[in-house]
Design an enzyme around this catalytic site. Structure first.
Site, PDB file in Angstrom:
ATOM      1  N   TYR A 271       0.717  -1.151  -0.150  1.00 34.04           N
ATOM      2  CA  TYR A 271      -0.205  -0.133   0.225  1.00 34.04           C
ATOM      3  C   TYR A 271       0.598   1.289   0.071  1.00 34.04           C
ATOM      4  CZ  TYR A 271      -2.962   3.610   1.202  1.00 34.04           C
ATOM      5  OH  TYR A 271      -3.927   4.946   1.457  1.00 34.04           O
TER       6      TYR A 271
ATOM      7  N   TRP B  43       1.533   6.013  -1.845  1.00 33.67           N
ATOM      8  CA  TRP B  43       1.221   7.012  -2.969  1.00 33.67           C
ATOM      9  C   TRP B  43       2.281   6.733  -4.164  1.00 33.67           C
ATOM     10  CZ3 TRP B  43      -1.773  11.452  -2.838  1.00 33.67           C
ATOM     11  CH2 TRP B  43      -3.550  10.787  -2.727  1.00 33.67           C
TER      12      TRP B  43
HETATM   13  N1  LIG Z   1      -0.777   8.344  12.592  1.00 40.74           N
HETATM   14  C1  LIG Z   1      -1.381   8.436  11.347  1.00 40.74           C
HETATM   15  N2  LIG Z   1      -1.351   7.817  10.193  1.00 40.74           N
HETATM   16  C2  LIG Z   1      -1.006   8.098   8.628  1.00 40.74           C
HETATM   17  C3  LIG Z   1      -2.470   8.615   8.692  1.00 40.74           C
HETATM   18  C4  LIG Z   1      -2.292   9.619   9.560  1.00 40.74           C
HETATM   19  O1  LIG Z   1      -3.475  10.528   9.166  1.00 40.74           O
HETATM   20  N3  LIG Z   1      -2.478   9.646  11.201  1.00 40.74           N
HETATM   21  N4  LIG Z   1      -3.047   8.976   7.251  1.00 40.74           N
HETATM   22  C5  LIG Z   1      -2.362   7.224   6.314  1.00 40.74           C
HETATM   23  C6  LIG Z   1      -2.736   7.813   5.222  1.00 40.74           C
HETATM   24  S1  LIG Z   1      -4.457   8.345   4.397  1.00 40.74           S
HETATM   25  C7  LIG Z   1      -2.291   7.355   4.358  1.00 40.74           C
HETATM   26  S2  LIG Z   1      -1.942   7.116   2.498  1.00 40.74           S
HETATM   27  C8  LIG Z   1      -0.888   6.802   4.546  1.00 40.74           C
HETATM   28  C9  LIG Z   1       0.636   6.928   2.613  1.00 40.74           C
HETATM   29  O2  LIG Z   1       1.900   5.675   3.616  1.00 40.74           O
HETATM   30  P1  LIG Z   1       2.093   5.938   2.302  1.00 40.74           P
HETATM   31  O3  LIG Z   1       2.058   5.876   0.753  1.00 40.74           O
HETATM   32  O4  LIG Z   1       2.799   4.899   2.449  1.00 40.74           O
HETATM   33  O5  LIG Z   1       2.937   7.754   2.402  1.00 40.74           O
HETATM   34  P2  LIG Z   1       4.401   7.732   0.752  1.00 40.74           P
HETATM   35  O6  LIG Z   1       5.068   8.396   1.952  1.00 40.74           O
HETATM   36  O7  LIG Z   1       3.942   8.588   0.160  1.00 40.74           O
HETATM   37  O8  LIG Z   1       4.993   7.002   0.991  1.00 40.74           O
HETATM   38  C10 LIG Z   1       5.510   6.357  -0.316  1.00 40.74           C
HETATM   39  C11 LIG Z   1       6.496   5.525  -0.896  1.00 40.74           C
HETATM   40  O9  LIG Z   1       6.605   5.213  -2.345  1.00 40.74           O
HETATM   41  C12 LIG Z   1       8.508   6.058  -2.434  1.00 40.74           C
HETATM   42  N5  LIG Z   1       7.699   6.093  -4.312  1.00 40.74           N
HETATM   43  C13 LIG Z   1       7.688   6.845  -4.937  1.00 40.74           C
HETATM   44  N6  LIG Z   1       7.913   6.704  -6.599  1.00 40.74           N
HETATM   45  C14 LIG Z   1       8.611   5.674  -6.098  1.00 40.74           C
HETATM   46  C15 LIG Z   1       7.924   4.466  -7.335  1.00 40.74           C
HETATM   47  O10 LIG Z   1       8.145   4.899  -8.461  1.00 40.74           O
HETATM   48  N7  LIG Z   1       8.592   3.259  -6.958  1.00 40.74           N
HETATM   49  C16 LIG Z   1       9.214   2.917  -6.255  1.00 40.74           C
HETATM   50  N8  LIG Z   1       9.683   1.836  -5.869  1.00 40.74           N
HETATM   51  N9  LIG Z   1       9.189   3.813  -4.939  1.00 40.74           N
HETATM   52  C17 LIG Z   1       8.218   5.159  -4.968  1.00 40.74           C
HETATM   53  C18 LIG Z   1       8.572   6.989  -2.137  1.00 40.74           C
HETATM   54  O11 LIG Z   1       9.904   7.309  -1.719  1.00 40.74           O
HETATM   55  C19 LIG Z   1       7.343   6.660  -0.899  1.00 40.74           C
HETATM   56  O12 LIG Z   1       8.810   5.672   0.236  1.00 40.74           O
HETATM   57  O13 LIG Z   1      -0.334   6.718   5.742  1.00 40.74           O
HETATM   58  C20 LIG Z   1      -1.569   6.283   6.754  1.00 40.74           C
HETATM   59  N10 LIG Z   1      -0.842   6.813   8.279  1.00 40.74           N
HETATM   60  N1  LIG Z   2      -0.234  18.748   1.801  1.00 40.60           N
HETATM   61  C1  LIG Z   2      -0.754  17.765   2.013  1.00 40.60           C
HETATM   62  N2  LIG Z   2      -2.570  17.325   1.018  1.00 40.60           N
HETATM   63  C2  LIG Z   2      -2.307  15.462   1.052  1.00 40.60           C
HETATM   64  C3  LIG Z   2      -1.951  14.950   2.053  1.00 40.60           C
HETATM   65  C4  LIG Z   2      -0.573  15.147   2.857  1.00 40.60           C
HETATM   66  O1  LIG Z   2       0.527  14.329   3.307  1.00 40.60           O
HETATM   67  N3  LIG Z   2      -0.231  16.697   3.090  1.00 40.60           N
HETATM   68  N4  LIG Z   2      -2.473  13.690   1.961  1.00 40.60           N
HETATM   69  C5  LIG Z   2      -3.394  13.139   0.755  1.00 40.60           C
HETATM   70  C6  LIG Z   2      -4.116  12.014   1.696  1.00 40.60           C
HETATM   71  S1  LIG Z   2      -3.588  10.343   1.080  1.00 40.60           S
HETATM   72  C7  LIG Z   2      -5.580  12.035   2.044  1.00 40.60           C
HETATM   73  S2  LIG Z   2      -6.549  10.056   2.607  1.00 40.60           S
HETATM   74  C8  LIG Z   2      -6.305  13.710   2.270  1.00 40.60           C
HETATM   75  C9  LIG Z   2      -6.515  13.892   3.809  1.00 40.60           C
HETATM   76  O2  LIG Z   2      -7.068  14.389   4.196  1.00 40.60           O
HETATM   77  P1  LIG Z   2      -7.567  14.006   5.532  1.00 40.60           P
HETATM   78  O3  LIG Z   2      -7.828  13.023   5.804  1.00 40.60           O
HETATM   79  O4  LIG Z   2      -9.246  15.006   5.895  1.00 40.60           O
HETATM   80  O5  LIG Z   2      -6.601  15.081   6.253  1.00 40.60           O
HETATM   81  P2  LIG Z   2      -6.434  15.387   7.402  1.00 40.60           P
HETATM   82  O6  LIG Z   2      -4.615  16.358   8.118  1.00 40.60           O
HETATM   83  O7  LIG Z   2      -5.359  13.891   8.578  1.00 40.60           O
HETATM   84  O8  LIG Z   2      -7.713  15.587   8.928  1.00 40.60           O
HETATM   85  C10 LIG Z   2      -8.064  17.269   8.611  1.00 40.60           C
HETATM   86  C11 LIG Z   2      -8.543  17.717   9.969  1.00 40.60           C
HETATM   87  O9  LIG Z   2      -9.071  16.428  10.865  1.00 40.60           O
HETATM   88  C12 LIG Z   2      -8.601  17.236  12.341  1.00 40.60           C
HETATM   89  N5  LIG Z   2      -8.849  16.362  12.948  1.00 40.60           N
HETATM   90  C13 LIG Z   2      -8.366  14.941  13.127  1.00 40.60           C
HETATM   91  N6  LIG Z   2      -8.944  14.346  14.531  1.00 40.60           N
HETATM   92  C14 LIG Z   2     -10.220  14.978  14.169  1.00 40.60           C
HETATM   93  C15 LIG Z   2     -11.670  15.029  15.079  1.00 40.60           C
HETATM   94  O10 LIG Z   2     -11.547  13.640  16.144  1.00 40.60           O
HETATM   95  N7  LIG Z   2     -12.466  15.456  15.498  1.00 40.60           N
HETATM   96  C16 LIG Z   2     -12.638  16.875  14.447  1.00 40.60           C
HETATM   97  N8  LIG Z   2     -13.466  17.309  14.341  1.00 40.60           N
HETATM   98  N9  LIG Z   2     -11.643  17.687  13.663  1.00 40.60           N
HETATM   99  C17 LIG Z   2      -9.784  16.748  13.542  1.00 40.60           C
HETATM  100  C18 LIG Z   2      -7.122  17.726  11.921  1.00 40.60           C
HETATM  101  O11 LIG Z   2      -6.924  18.003  12.586  1.00 40.60           O
HETATM  102  C19 LIG Z   2      -6.922  18.075  10.445  1.00 40.60           C
HETATM  103  O12 LIG Z   2      -6.974  19.442  10.551  1.00 40.60           O
HETATM  104  O13 LIG Z   2      -5.165  14.063   2.003  1.00 40.60           O
HETATM  105  C20 LIG Z   2      -4.641  13.608   0.946  1.00 40.60           C
HETATM  106  N10 LIG Z   2      -3.712  15.974   0.842  1.00 40.60           N
HETATM  107 MO   LIG Z   3      -4.187   8.569   2.320  1.00 39.03          MO
END
Ligand SMILES: Nc1nc2c(c(=O)[nH]1)N[C@H]1C(S)=C(S)[C@@H](COP(=O)(O)OP(=O)(O)OC[C@H]3O[C@@H](n4cnc5c(=O)[nH]c(N)nc54)[C@H](O)[C@@H]3O)O[C@H]1N2
Ligand SMILES: Nc1nc2c(c(=O)[nH]1)N[C@H]1C(S)=C(S)[C@@H](COP(=O)(O)OP(=O)(O)OC[C@H]3O[C@@H](n4cnc5c(=O)[nH]c(N)nc54)[C@H](O)[C@@H]3O)O[C@H]1N2
Ligand SMILES: [Mo]
Length: 829
Positions: A164, A166
């Site tokens: 899994y 990005w």
């Molecule tokens: N505590 C907490 N944990 C969270 C979240 C949170 O809100 N709170 N959010 C969650 C969410 S919504 C998400 S989506 C995940 C994201 O978690 P990830 O998707 O694992 O995060 P990325 O840092 O985007 O990792 C992508 C990796 O792919 C590598 N990569 C990029 N391009 C390529 C390529 O072309 N080939 C290869 N082989 N590798 C490549 C990058 O260098 C990077 O290391 O984290 C989750 N974890």
């Molecule tokens: N710049 C940037 N953009 C991104 C990403 C990134 O890593 N960086 N990640 C991408 C990805 S994979 C995803 S999934 C989306 C994530 O999109 P979201 O999941 O919506 O983003 P978060 O920042 O995790 O949370 C949004 C807001 O929820 C608030 N929040 C946290 N806990 C609570 C709660 O209990 N109650 C309430 N009311 N609010 C709460 C946080 O303070 C934050 O301001 O963003 C995407 N866009």
């Molecule tokens: Mo995500």
């Protein structure tokens, strides 16, 4: 001064080299300059207009936007957003730093004990063993033989290749699809269902509204701007999260939000953090305690019911099960009325504020736009179910500018859909018969640690197989997953871990075999722009040659397929450029059916321009659920009743105590009133980072903007900081029973007292990798979170929830090696 690397020359050479078999249009004589060509084409074909002020750079794209690159002598010097990006951001400029980062994986590397002792050797040394450089030939043989061995000895369920993450944009060099394509050819693999983003919401929503909803098109921005009178940003930080998209962003969303601000539309932000969007959009701020939104929503629902502000006609015609929910609100079922006073006690907002919010929402055209952080929690299913229920009671679902939207903050939901063609991505191929049943994505550590264990999942059962091999490409498991220390223990169970990576991430450092992957700027590709609008087709021109010995994932997997005797099936006998031409041609045919004429692939590729499809008027004005509202019999929802299910008999019949048949407040696993709060009084949130994408770009100079004392920042309220003698800029230790991190203090009034925020994505680095639960020197928030499923229904992750304590760090802080090469890898340079 070095000679400028001629962009046109490069792309043309590559094009001729790559597609000799696809001889181009005869008028591509070679004497055309690129801009003259673009101009000629745009005159002939209006949808292929020269939109950019041609600045001479090579066109490519990333999750953070399309850009033009300046390249000199094989070095990428600069990346500038394309001229008509409506909301360009600073992430784009980091592309050269990604290519030339100091912590690139340069050569294939194997962990010493694994190389000497074979699979399963000294797995406790992962993360601190020596590394040995090997040739590509040897690396391919080691990995290929291991795939064959595990398939033969244990079967496909023993290879976890869900991988899994990005990755990078690009329809061909999609490393995850390519990994699955290889593994399907090799006999199958264990995959996953769901995702980390919307793990809870995407499983509950089909039971409630008949679709996963979180990734569906939203009522379009022109409708919202014209009709919405009150916009509630519920746990939603769009000005941050709209910077990035899964595909190349069209960046339409930020303009929509700014238009609301300019119009003076009232906006209320409900978030424990006075987040960046609230500040930029000048929204009113309501700061509930984190993890309590369901209670707050129930208090609003009860107010609407008690004050007869709810739309009884809508509830009657378009929903089922309201009576049972109402009986819960009034306390008929459990002798507890869920009124605003009850909700106030739980969520910490004044009861009068809750009542007023209910009244304001009922009296105006209200759009509730919700983010997803609040469903990345224990009982995370309840938040969105309760939110949809409140929207149903308000009765504005299906009206212009009213109702709810679960994706305005993500990839520009609400950006009108263009009419043209759509690129189909690389296919993962066909799973062989009897392929293993996937596991819920966020249960991976549980699965590795507990083979044979059976868990509930959305009405079914999942039994974990025994995983012997893990293959990761395009994800960063040791940052994305909750409770890193628990994961590291589980991570010792498989015999072999292979990681394709451009960088020495923590996941790479804890692997057995690391294969250096190119960045997307080192290869040719194509992608769509606008996840929702599907408006653009961008060429991604290779800007620089592969760095060091890095290879494209395509070539890594192609070689492995060859080792398995399946190369032809893997490549279909096509080269990179032949694949791209084929994808483009199929898209071009669709566009032709839609009366949009496009140039041939050769012209498209050589002119270094991009396609921008027209947007039909009808799609500018589109209202989600309008058809359902107009005729619920002809256009039923995909739920069993065809209606919005405030009570779901299906969910109720599953009999889960942690996800009953209607939205229900249940105290979460950890919160400020749990027994753990005495030692860990602060509630943690972990919003997504402003200036990176998860962990991506954390190894670029943008980090200087947010790192504090060379660590990830922790946002702390004045009161909590003052009590502990912490000032902005201090090093802080945050800890609980699961782990501990070093972070740099930002003391502020922009966060509710009792709450701290550490953004997800800082690279994990153990101060002492031999020590279980060691201090993370860099502030990786998942050292603190817990790893249980959101409920037996969705089994989503709980990344945005944990109780912690903090103290000012005393003594000499450990060095931060998060962005360093492992010492033994360093020596091979
Ligand atoms: N505590 C907490 N944990 C969270 C979240 C949170 O809100 N709170 N959010 C969650 C969410 S919504 C998400 S989506 C995940 C994201 O978690 P990830 O998707 O694992 O995060 P990325 O840092 O985007 O990792 C992508 C990796 O792919 C590598 N990569 C990029 N391009 C390529 C390529 O072309 N080939 C290869 N082989 N590798 C490549 C990058 O260098 C990077 O290391 O984290 C989750 N974890
Ligand atoms: N710049 C940037 N953009 C991104 C990403 C990134 O890593 N960086 N990640 C991408 C990805 S994979 C995803 S999934 C989306 C994530 O999109 P979201 O999941 O919506 O983003 P978060 O920042 O995790 O949370 C949004 C807001 O929820 C608030 N929040 C946290 N806990 C609570 C709660 O209990 N109650 C309430 N009311 N609010 C709460 C946080 O303070 C934050 O301001 O963003 C995407 N866009
Ligand atoms: Mo995500």
């Amino acid at each position: 001064m070095a000679k400028a690397f001629s962009a046109a020359g490069v792309s043309r050479r590559r094009f001729l080299y790559g597609c000799g078999a696809l001889a181009g249009a005869s008028w591509l004589g070679g004497q055309w300059s690129r801009s003259a060509l673009a101009q000629a084409v745009s005159q002939a074909l209006p949808q292929f207009s020269a939109l950019r002020a041609a600045s001479g750079g090579l066109l490519s794209a990333a999750h953070w936007g399309a850009f033009e690159a300046t390249v000199e002598d094989g070095r990428m010097l600069d990346a500038r957003p394309v001229g008509d990006d409506p909301a360009p951001n600073e992430l784009i400029g980091m592309a050269p730093h990604q290519v030339h980062a100091g912590n690139r994986v340069r050569y294939p590397m194997v962990r010493k004990s694994w190389l000497e002792g074979g699979p399963g050797s000294r797995t406790e040394l992962r993360g601190r063993d020596q590394w040995v450089r090997v040739s590509w030939e040897q690396a391919t043989r080691l990995v290929g033989d291991e795939i064959i061995r595990v398939q033969q000895e244990h079967g496909p369920q023993a290879i976890y290749a869900g991988s899994y993450g990005w990755k990078s944009v690009g329809m061909l060099h999609n490393c995850q699809a390519l990994l699955k394509r290889l593994m399907n050819l090799a006999g199958g693999f264990l995959g996953y269902t769901g995702d980390y983003s919307t793990g809870a919401a995407q499983v509950i929503m089909p039971h409630v509204v008949g679709s996963i909803e979180v990734y569906e098109q939203q009522t379009t921005w022109p409708e919202v701007i014209e009709h919405s009178q009150l916009v509630v940003l519920w746990g939603c930080n769009p000005m941050v999260t709209l910077r990035n998209s899964w595909n190349v962003p069209d960046h339409v969303g930020p303009g929509g939000f700014m238009a609301l601000r300019q119009k003076g539309t009232r906006m209320i932000c409900i978030d424990p953090v006075h987040n960046e969007s609230a500040r930029e959009l000048d929204a009113e701020w309501l700061a509930p305690r984190p993890y309590t939104d369901c209670a707050l929503l129930l208090g609003i629902a009860q107010t609407l019911l008690a004050e007869k502000l709810y739309n009884a006609g809508f509830v009657h015609d378009y929903t089922v099960g309201f009576d049972r929910f109402a009986a819960y609100l009034t306390g008929e079922t459990d002798r507890q009325v869920k009124d605003a006073d009850w909700a106030a006690d739980i969520c910490g907002l004044p009861a009068d504020t809750i009542r007023q919010l209910a009244r304001d929402m009922a009296r105006q055209r209200t759009m509730i736009m919700s983010g997803w952080g609040m469903q990345r929690q224990h009982h995370g299913e309840q938040q969105h179910w309760a939110l949809v229920t409140v929207a149903a009671m308000l009765g504005q679902i299906g009206l212009p500018g009213g109702g709810f939207g679960l994706s305005y903050h993500y990839s520009s939901g609400g950006s009108p859909i263009a009419r043209g063609g759509v690129l189909a991505g690389m296919s993962a191929g066909v799973a062989p018969a009897g392929a293993p049943r996937p596991i819920p994505v966020a249960r991976i550590a549980d699965c590795l640690a507990n083979p044979g264990k059976t868990i509930d999942h959305n009405g079914g059962k999942v039994t974990y197989p025994e995983v012997k091999m893990v293959y990761v490409a395009g994800g960063n498991t040791l940052q994305q997953h909750q409770d890193i220390n628990n994961l590291i223990t589980a991570w010792r169970r498989p015999q072999t871990i292979v990681v394709n990576e451009p960088y020495w991430t923590a996941t790479a450092k804890y692997a057995d075999i690391v294969l250096p992957a190119t960045t997307s700027y080192e290869r040719n590709d194509l992608d769509m722009g606008g996840d929702y609008s599907q408006r653009y087709v961008f060429p991604m021109h290779q800007c620089v040659p592969p760095q060091f010995e890095a290879r494209n994932d395509f070539d890594i997997f192609r070689a492995l397929a060859a080792h398995l005797g399946r190369e032809q099936a893997f490549t279909d006998g096509k080269s990179e450029m032949q694949w791209l031409a084929g994808m483009y041609d199929a898209m071009q045919k669709q566009a032709a059916v839609n009366n949009v004429a496009l140039p041939s692939f050769e012209v498209f590729w050589q002119s270094n321009n991009y396609v921008c499809f027209p947007i039909p008027d009808a799609s500018r004005r589109w209202v989600r659920f309008a058809d359902y509202r107009e005729d619920p019999l002809l256009n039923p929802l995909g739920t069993p009743s065809g209606k919005i299910e405030i009570y779901s008999a299906t969910v109720a019949a599953m009999g889960y105590d942690d996800c009953p048949g209607h939205p229900t407040w249940m105290p979460p696993h950890e919160w400020y009133r749990g027994p753990e709060a005495e030692r860990f009084p602060l509630s943690l949130t972990s919003g997504h980072p402003i200036n990176r994408l998860h962990s991506q770009l954390d190894n670029t100079p943008l980090r200087d903007k947010y790192a504090v004392a060379d660590r990830e920042a922790i946002l702390i309220n004045h009161l909590d900081a003052g009590r502990r003698g912490i000032n902005s800029g201090d090093l802080v230790r945050a800890w609980n029973d699961r782990g501990q991190v070093l972070a740099g203090a930002v003391v502020s009034g922009d966060i509710r007292p009792g709450v701290v925020r550490i953004s997800e994505g800082a690279w994990y680095d153990a101060a002492d990798a031999a020590q279980p639960g060691a201090l993370c020197t860099n502030g990786s928030v998942n050292c603190l979170t817990f790893d249980i499923g959101s409920s037996r229904l969705a089994q989503g992750n709980c990344g945005q929830m944990a109780q912690v304590n903090i103290e000012k760090y005393q003594g000499v802080p450990p060095a931060n090696h998060a962005y360093d090469l492992p010492a033994s890898a360093d020596r091979t340079i």
